[in-house]
Design an enzyme around this catalytic site. Sequence first.
Site, PDB file in Angstrom:
ATOM      1  N   ASP A   1      25.236 -54.983 -59.061  1.00  0.00           N
ATOM      2  CA  ASP A   1      24.968 -55.896 -57.959  1.00  0.00           C
ATOM      3  C   ASP A   1      25.732 -57.187 -58.236  1.00  0.00           C
ATOM      4  OD1 ASP A   1      23.980 -57.237 -55.801  1.00  0.00           O
ATOM      5  OD2 ASP A   1      21.865 -56.946 -56.286  1.00  0.00           O
ATOM      6  N   GLY A   2      26.922 -57.288 -57.646  1.00  0.00           N
ATOM      7  CA  GLY A   2      27.773 -58.438 -57.890  1.00  0.00           C
ATOM      8  C   GLY A   2      28.101 -59.233 -56.648  1.00  0.00           C
ATOM      9  N   LYS A   3      27.942 -58.570 -55.476  1.00  0.00           N
ATOM     10  CA  LYS A   3      28.217 -59.198 -54.175  1.00  0.00           C
ATOM     11  C   LYS A   3      29.573 -59.906 -54.169  1.00  0.00           C
ATOM     12  CE  LYS A   3      23.324 -59.690 -53.030  1.00  0.00           C
ATOM     13  NZ  LYS A   3      22.747 -59.205 -54.287  1.00  0.00           N
ATOM     14  N   ARG A   4      30.573 -59.237 -54.718  1.00  0.00           N
ATOM     15  CA  ARG A   4      31.905 -59.809 -54.817  1.00  0.00           C
ATOM     16  C   ARG A   4      32.554 -59.894 -53.436  1.00  0.00           C
ATOM     17  NH1 ARG A   4      29.848 -61.303 -59.110  1.00  0.00           N
ATOM     18  NH2 ARG A   4      30.763 -60.842 -61.128  1.00  0.00           N
TER      19      ARG A   4
ATOM     20  N   THR B   1      28.030 -53.798 -55.179  1.00  0.00           N
ATOM     21  CA  THR B   1      27.682 -54.473 -53.929  1.00  0.00           C
ATOM     22  C   THR B   1      28.749 -55.516 -53.621  1.00  0.00           C
ATOM     23  OG1 THR B   1      26.309 -56.180 -54.984  1.00  0.00           O
ATOM     24  CG2 THR B   1      25.211 -54.136 -54.287  1.00  0.00           C
TER      25      THR B   1
END
Length: 308
Positions: free
Chosen positions: A104-107, A141
């Site tokens: 879950d990094g939401k890059r 993510t």
Amino acid sequence: MSFDRLIEKIIELKNPTVVGLDPKLEYVPEFIQRRYLDSDGWTLKAAAKAIFDFNQAIIDEIHDIVPAIKPQAAYYEMYGHYGIRTLEKTIRYAKLNGMFVMTDGKRNDIGATMEAYTNAHLGTVTIGGSDIEPFGADALTVNGYLGTDGIEPLLKVCRERDKGIYVLVKTSNPSSGELQDMKMADGRTVYECMGDMCEKWGEDTRGKYGYSAVGAVVGATYPEMLTELRKRLPHTMFLVPGYGAQGGGAEGLKGGFDENGLGAIVNSSRAVMCAYKKEGCDEHEFAKAARREVIRMREDICQYINLK
């Protein structure tokens, strides 16, 4: 495709859930903290070591009943390079135990920068003629609000390396509607538009279960929208945060699943990691308490879906 492997694990274990390993040091039992703080001092290194022991023990207890883990990168980054090493070790340990791993990094970026994020989390880097995998997660993510320029580097790696992504579509936080619920000129909401883009981005990566390598993050806290998006996005796998601690209930989740009880995976983080505190049991039983919590969660959710 990557999500075929995830779906097969869900079917095998009869469990459409993922455990978010998002540990703060305060979640780690005192006896583990002391093991490293006494030897290494009150340092980032000691904290990161304690967190890995904590993660490892939970993975040992849940890998036979839970298909996946979802480590949130921020909880490791805050412990500096020692924490980053713990993230890498956690990913590799979970995969050695047969678990699917979604970081879950939401890059979110474009061009060479997005390629760098992609290579770090899902791909490889070339050093001296050798291709080396830095982290090795199965999925990541991402934030799609820079458009296709920010997604295309990910799609290339998804196609070449059997990876997946989850794009933020309708998030679980209370203020998500400030932007995501706004109406566009064509009558669609912003989240509907983003969902439609997920369908388009993934159309050439669909696997045998009908789901593409491009998934969507859709919060459990908005069950009507979850149901609406399941119908609208038949080829998009959902990652569903917001169950439990954020207020999303199991019955409201059922609309996110297809007629076979597939198409979604539900996350729980703090409720699993801190189950021993909620139970009030001996802290040495923290991993057993986590196991009891994931079994409870599985039974709670599966009573409402038709997982075949």
